[in-house]
Design an enzyme around this catalytic site. Structure first.
Site, PDB file in Angstrom:
ATOM      1  N   ASN A   1       2.216   1.459   4.172  1.00 24.79           N
ATOM      2  CA  ASN A   1       2.787   0.173   5.205  1.00 24.79           C
ATOM      3  C   ASN A   1       2.458  -0.078   6.606  1.00 24.79           C
ATOM      4  O   ASN A   1       3.362  -0.213   7.400  1.00 24.79           O
ATOM      5  CB  ASN A   1       4.277  -0.600   4.454  1.00 24.79           C
ATOM      6  CG  ASN A   1       4.416  -2.182   5.395  1.00 24.79           C
ATOM      7  OD1 ASN A   1       5.644  -1.694   5.693  1.00 24.79           O
ATOM      8  ND2 ASN A   1       3.561  -2.566   5.198  1.00 24.79           N
TER       9      ASN A   1
ATOM     10  N   CYS B   1      -1.384   0.881   7.032  1.00 15.14           N
ATOM     11  CA  CYS B   1      -3.165   0.347   7.728  1.00 15.14           C
ATOM     12  C   CYS B   1      -3.038  -1.111   6.934  1.00 15.14           C
ATOM     13  O   CYS B   1      -3.419  -2.453   7.298  1.00 15.14           O
ATOM     14  CB  CYS B   1      -3.570   1.680   7.004  1.00 15.14           C
ATOM     15  SG  CYS B   1      -3.383   3.169   8.327  1.00 15.14           S
ATOM     16  N   ARG B   2      -3.160  -0.783   5.774  1.00 20.04           N
ATOM     17  CA  ARG B   2      -3.938  -1.808   4.654  1.00 20.04           C
ATOM     18  C   ARG B   2      -2.771  -2.700   4.277  1.00 20.04           C
ATOM     19  O   ARG B   2      -2.829  -4.043   4.585  1.00 20.04           O
ATOM     20  CB  ARG B   2      -4.566  -1.280   3.172  1.00 20.04           C
ATOM     21  CG  ARG B   2      -5.618  -0.500   3.515  1.00 20.04           C
ATOM     22  CD  ARG B   2      -5.833   0.617   2.176  1.00 20.04           C
ATOM     23  NE  ARG B   2      -4.422   1.240   2.039  1.00 20.04           N
ATOM     24  CZ  ARG B   2      -4.020   1.943   0.934  1.00 20.04           C
ATOM     25  NH1 ARG B   2      -5.133   1.767   0.175  1.00 20.04           N
ATOM     26  NH2 ARG B   2      -3.611   2.708   0.454  1.00 20.04           N
ATOM     27  N   SER B   3      -1.635  -2.860   4.046  1.00 26.59           N
ATOM     28  CA  SER B   3      -0.944  -4.270   3.179  1.00 26.59           C
ATOM     29  C   SER B   3      -0.493  -4.704   5.065  1.00 26.59           C
ATOM     30  O   SER B   3      -0.453  -5.390   4.232  1.00 26.59           O
ATOM     31  CB  SER B   3       0.152  -3.763   2.831  1.00 26.59           C
ATOM     32  OG  SER B   3       1.243  -2.510   3.415  1.00 26.59           O
TER      33      SER B   3
ATOM     34  N   ASP C   1      -8.404   3.629   1.733  1.00 27.02           N
ATOM     35  CA  ASP C   1      -7.339   3.974   2.433  1.00 27.02           C
ATOM     36  C   ASP C   1      -7.927   4.550   3.940  1.00 27.02           C
ATOM     37  O   ASP C   1      -8.046   5.516   3.788  1.00 27.02           O
ATOM     38  CB  ASP C   1      -6.401   4.949   2.118  1.00 27.02           C
ATOM     39  CG  ASP C   1      -4.618   5.054   2.709  1.00 27.02           C
ATOM     40  OD1 ASP C   1      -4.634   4.540   3.569  1.00 27.02           O
ATOM     41  OD2 ASP C   1      -3.989   5.743   2.655  1.00 27.02           O
TER      42      ASP C   1
ATOM     43  N   CYS D   1       1.086  -1.185  -0.038  1.00 27.18           N
ATOM     44  CA  CYS D   1       0.124   0.198  -0.159  1.00 27.18           C
ATOM     45  C   CYS D   1       0.915   1.099   0.244  1.00 27.18           C
ATOM     46  O   CYS D   1       2.035   1.027  -0.376  1.00 27.18           O
ATOM     47  CB  CYS D   1      -0.875  -0.233   1.275  1.00 27.18           C
ATOM     48  SG  CYS D   1      -0.869  -0.043   2.613  1.00 27.18           S
TER      49      CYS D   1
END
Ligand code: 4NP
Length: 155
Positions: free
Chosen positions: A11, A13-15, A125, A8
């Protein structure tokens, strides 16, 4: 051994959610030895930092381990080292395509491309939306699709 990298922007939050959920899922299904999983950011803005406090809280609320998640940027080596690189939104995928050395062999995918109904969607995001639980739910559903896909396909 298939090597999978989730990517993401920051690196944090999402990934990292995707990495932690993928690791938990393959442990549950007894496929731990078949995969290596990591995550990275297209930026180095959060390099060295642990996941966002809300990312950690959300994962902990769902009993998902947050151990060993430290932000790092994508490197050139990643495009040779990993078999599959998965961007969490279209911008991540576009940035990955631009960073990818021409002779690299990694396959680049959009995270939601394996979804049967929302295959062109981004994972919004939560850094901007503040919707960490919604991101978690979307990623958790997607991870099951990815484990199925990667088990069935010789990527
Ligand atoms: P992520 O969210 O890409 O899901 O980790 C973000 C984290 C940090 C920033 C942007 C997005 N930032 O601007 O630092």
């Amino acid at each position: 051994m298939k090597k999978i990298l989730f990517v993401c922007l920051g690196n944090i939050c999402r990934s990292p959610m995707a990495e932690a959920l993928f690791r938990q899922r393959i442990t549950e299904t007894g496929q731990k030895d078949q995969f290596q999983v990591d995550s990275a950011g297209t930026s180095d803005w959060e390099e060295g930092n642990p996941p966002h406090p809300q990312t950690r809280l959300t994962l902990q609320n769902h009993n998902v381990s947050t151990a060993n998640l430290i932000s790092r940027p994508v490197t050139t080596d990643d495009f040779y080292k990993f078999d599959v690189i998965i961007g969490m939104d279209h911008k991540n995928v576009q940035d990955l395509e631009e960073l990818r050395p021409k002779d690299s062999t990694a396959k680049i995918y959009l995270f939601m491309s394996v979804s049967p109904i929302h295959s062109n969607a981004d994972v919004p995001d939560p850094w901007y939306t503040h919707k960490f639980e919604a991101a978690y739910q979307q990623i958790a559903a997607g991870i099951d699709e990815w484990v199925t896909f990667l088990t069935a396909h010789n990527e």
